[in-house]
Design an enzyme around this catalytic site. Structure first.
Site, PDB file in Angstrom:
ATOM      1  N   ASP A 175       0.826  -1.214   0.000  1.00 28.72           N
ATOM      2  CA  ASP A 175       0.000   0.000   0.000  1.00 28.72           C
ATOM      3  C   ASP A 175       0.854   1.254   0.000  1.00 28.72           C
ATOM      4  O   ASP A 175       1.572   1.539   0.954  1.00 28.72           O
ATOM      5  CB  ASP A 175      -0.889   0.006   1.250  1.00 28.72           C
ATOM      6  N   ASP A 180     -10.348  -5.405  -0.613  1.00 28.35           N
ATOM      7  CA  ASP A 180      -9.304  -4.811   0.229  1.00 28.35           C
ATOM      8  C   ASP A 180      -9.914  -4.049   1.401  1.00 28.35           C
ATOM      9  O   ASP A 180     -10.525  -2.996   1.211  1.00 28.35           O
ATOM     10  CB  ASP A 180      -8.442  -3.882  -0.638  1.00 28.35           C
TER      11      ASP A 180
HETATM   12  C1  DX5 Z   1      -6.241   0.358   3.249  1.00 29.92           C
HETATM   13  C2  DX5 Z   1      -5.278  -0.519   2.494  1.00 29.92           C
HETATM   14  C3  DX5 Z   1      -5.420  -1.950   2.817  1.00 29.92           C
HETATM   15  C4  DX5 Z   1      -5.097  -2.277   4.255  1.00 29.92           C
HETATM   16  C5  DX5 Z   1      -5.947  -3.443   4.651  1.00 29.92           C
HETATM   17  O1  DX5 Z   1      -6.165   1.636   2.784  1.00 29.92           O
HETATM   18  O2  DX5 Z   1      -5.481  -0.376   1.097  1.00 29.92           O
HETATM   19  O3  DX5 Z   1      -4.654  -2.763   1.939  1.00 29.92           O
HETATM   20  O4  DX5 Z   1      -3.737  -2.590   4.458  1.00 29.92           O
HETATM   21  O5  DX5 Z   1      -5.769  -3.649   6.000  1.00 29.92           O
HETATM   22  P1  DX5 Z   1      -6.807  -4.475   6.881  1.00 29.92           P
HETATM   23  O6  DX5 Z   1      -6.833  -5.877   6.326  1.00 29.92           O
HETATM   24  O7  DX5 Z   1      -6.202  -4.395   8.235  1.00 29.92           O
HETATM   25  O8  DX5 Z   1      -8.151  -3.811   6.777  1.00 29.92           O
HETATM   26 ZN    ZN Z   2      -4.516  -1.924  -0.258  1.00 30.30          ZN
END
Ligand code: DX5
Ligand code: ZN
Length: 219
Positions: free
Chosen positions: A36, A176
């Site tokens: 990310d 996601d």
């Molecule tokens: C949020 C990111 C995600 C995040 C997901 O902006 O794009 O990829 O890392 O994290 P979790 O699984 O903890 O919601």
């Molecule tokens: Zn992401």
């Protein structure tokens, strides 16, 4: 053997032990490394940028799935290709000329992804779906890990799957945000192909086992 994939998000890794956590993903049943990139403008947070991705890429052995949460991503397409990205995902909301951006990503040899914020309708992809390799449906508002899953996502996955079938496209659906063992099965049943999981994997007692468990759940 199914093709459903798990992509652990390194945003939830221990940055003091990044190599260890990347190697944990290498040695697990995970399919992709999800990375990310946030710029503090498109989203209200800054994660990490090119030098960190360079280090990740030196150790990672699986597909590098790079999710750009940045404005004007066209500026860096070549750079991310050189850094080793295999999938490069831009946000629909950040691209004025999305078709051109996708062609530029593919011209660099990467798979082209488009992410949609929770409020952005999948129907906006009607005229571009055949050019997209991966649609990333945000199931939280982008910017932070550890948020709770937005239930309307199920509706979006189903509607997007219908669009992909109607258009005879080969697009993968990625989810996601807020993915856990509780919603993973329902998401793949609705049509998802790739599940990103950050906190659920890295904050668990045994991330390797958690990934294995998620893979079993999604079949
Ligand atoms: C949020 C990111 C995600 C995040 C997901 O902006 O794009 O990829 O890392 O994290 P979790 O699984 O903890 O919601
Ligand atoms: Zn992401």
């Amino acid at each position: 053997m199914s093709n459903n994939k798990i992509a652990p998000s390194l945003l939830a890794a221990d940055f003091g032990n990044l190599q260890r956590d990347v190697e944990m993903v290498n040695n697990s049943e995970a399919d992709w490394h999800h990375i990310d990139i946030m710029d503090g403008v498109f989203v209200p947070n800054i994660s990490y940028g090119m030098p960190v991705l360079k280090s990740i890429a030196q150790h990672a052995t699986k597909t590098l799935d790079v999710h750009l949460m940045i404005v004007d991503p066209d500026r860096y397409i070549k750079t991310f290709a050189e850094l080793g990205a295999n999938v490069l995902t831009v946000h629909y909301e950040a691209c004025t000329h999305l078709h051109r951006t996708l062609q530029a990503i593919k011209a660099e040899g990467m798979m082209a992804g488009v992410a949609l914020n929770p409020h952005t309708s999948i129907h906006l992809l009607e005229d571009i779906i055949n050019d997209i390799d991966v649609v990333c449906l945000m199931s939280v508002n982008p910017g932070f890990g550890g948020q709770s899953f937005i239930e309307n996502t199920y509706y979006k996955v189903k509607a997007l799957k219908e669009l992909i079938i109607k258009k005879n496209a080969k697009t993968l659906i990625e989810i996601d945000g807020g993915v856990t063992s509780k919603n993973a099965k329902d998401l793949v049943d609705a049509g998802a192909d790739v599940l990103v999981a950050g906190s659920f994997v890295f904050k668990s007692d045994n991330p390797t086992d958690t990934i294995k468990n998620l893979k079993e759940i999604i079949g």
